[in-house]
Design a protein around this motif. Sequence first.
Motif, PDB file in Angstrom:
ATOM      1  N   SER A  65       0.817  -1.211   0.000  1.00  7.46           N
ATOM      2  CA  SER A  65       0.000   0.000   0.000  1.00  7.46           C
ATOM      3  C   SER A  65       0.855   1.267   0.000  1.00  7.46           C
ATOM      4  O   SER A  65       0.450   2.301  -0.534  1.00  7.46           O
ATOM      5  N   THR A  68       1.171   1.714  -3.602  1.00  7.71           N
ATOM      6  CA  THR A  68      -0.014   1.665  -4.465  1.00  7.71           C
ATOM      7  C   THR A  68      -1.231   2.391  -3.911  1.00  7.71           C
ATOM      8  O   THR A  68      -2.194   2.607  -4.642  1.00  7.71           O
ATOM      9  N   GLY A  69      -1.213   2.745  -2.642  1.00  6.46           N
ATOM     10  CA  GLY A  69      -2.401   3.295  -2.002  1.00  6.46           C
ATOM     11  C   GLY A  69      -2.570   4.793  -2.168  1.00  6.46           C
ATOM     12  O   GLY A  69      -1.653   5.507  -2.557  1.00  6.46           O
ATOM     13  N   LYS A  70      -3.750   5.236  -1.836  1.00  4.04           N
ATOM     14  CA  LYS A  70      -4.088   6.665  -1.852  1.00  4.04           C
ATOM     15  C   LYS A  70      -3.292   7.357  -0.768  1.00  4.04           C
ATOM     16  O   LYS A  70      -3.231   6.887   0.367  1.00  4.04           O
ATOM     17  N   GLN A  73      -4.994  14.059  -0.738  1.00  5.09           N
ATOM     18  CA  GLN A  73      -6.410  14.331  -0.977  1.00  5.09           C
ATOM     19  C   GLN A  73      -6.815  14.106  -2.430  1.00  5.09           C
ATOM     20  O   GLN A  73      -7.888  13.604  -2.711  1.00  5.09           O
ATOM     21  N   ASN A  74      -5.946  14.474  -3.352  1.00  5.67           N
ATOM     22  CA  ASN A  74      -6.281  14.377  -4.772  1.00  5.67           C
ATOM     23  C   ASN A  74      -5.724  13.117  -5.434  1.00  5.67           C
ATOM     24  O   ASN A  74      -5.703  13.027  -6.662  1.00  5.67           O
ATOM     25  N   GLU A  75      -5.270  12.177  -4.641  1.00  2.00           N
ATOM     26  CA  GLU A  75      -4.735  10.928  -5.179  1.00  2.00           C
ATOM     27  C   GLU A  75      -5.795   9.834  -5.130  1.00  2.00           C
ATOM     28  O   GLU A  75      -6.782   9.939  -4.415  1.00  2.00           O
ATOM     29  N   MET A  76      -5.528   8.784  -5.893  1.00  2.00           N
ATOM     30  CA  MET A  76      -6.374   7.589  -5.879  1.00  2.00           C
ATOM     31  C   MET A  76      -5.454   6.384  -5.718  1.00  2.00           C
ATOM     32  O   MET A  76      -4.278   6.446  -6.062  1.00  2.00           O
ATOM     33  N   ASP A  77      -6.018   5.281  -5.222  1.00  2.00           N
ATOM     34  CA  ASP A  77      -5.272   4.028  -5.244  1.00  2.00           C
ATOM     35  C   ASP A  77      -4.901   3.731  -6.688  1.00  2.00           C
ATOM     36  O   ASP A  77      -5.686   4.000  -7.606  1.00  2.00           O
ATOM     37  N   HIS A  81      -3.555  -1.714  -6.737  1.00  2.00           N
ATOM     38  CA  HIS A  81      -3.567  -1.714  -5.278  1.00  2.00           C
ATOM     39  C   HIS A  81      -4.196  -2.978  -4.683  1.00  2.00           C
ATOM     40  O   HIS A  81      -3.525  -3.753  -4.000  1.00  2.00           O
TER      41      HIS A  81
END
Length: 141
Positions: A65, A68-70, A73-77, A81
């Motif tokens: 993670s 690969t994880g978020k 605030q403006n990120e995504m997995d 992931h």
Amino acid sequence: MDIFDRIMELSASGYYCSQILAILLLEMTEEENDGLVKAMGGLCGGVGYSSGCCGCMTGGCCLISYFTGKGGQNEMDLEEHKPAMKAFVDWFTEEMQMEHGGIECSDIIRGNPAKRVQYCPQIIAASFEKCMEILEEEGII
């Protein structure tokens, strides 16, 4: 120094499974993050020293993670992931079931804390290597 020797060195310094995984990750990425190492201590001894799910399994998911994880605030997995974590959990479960009869610390050490010295370093090394293998296969590292 090879990974096993480094694991033994860290263990002798008082670190446990999930913390060692975090330190190996940080050394690999050439980062420092004492907060991460401290936080990973909550997974030790089978989640909060409850003898539950092995800290290598939960710690391995945390390592994956990390890449690969978020985060922000403006990120995504990343799309890899969940599949990457599932691949690790499936591998870990199969290996521990076959070798130790289960995935919990209590299964692995069978109520004998001295077994940690016998089993845990190899489990830590195999877990770290499997996480890196999965991340490489997915093209993440």
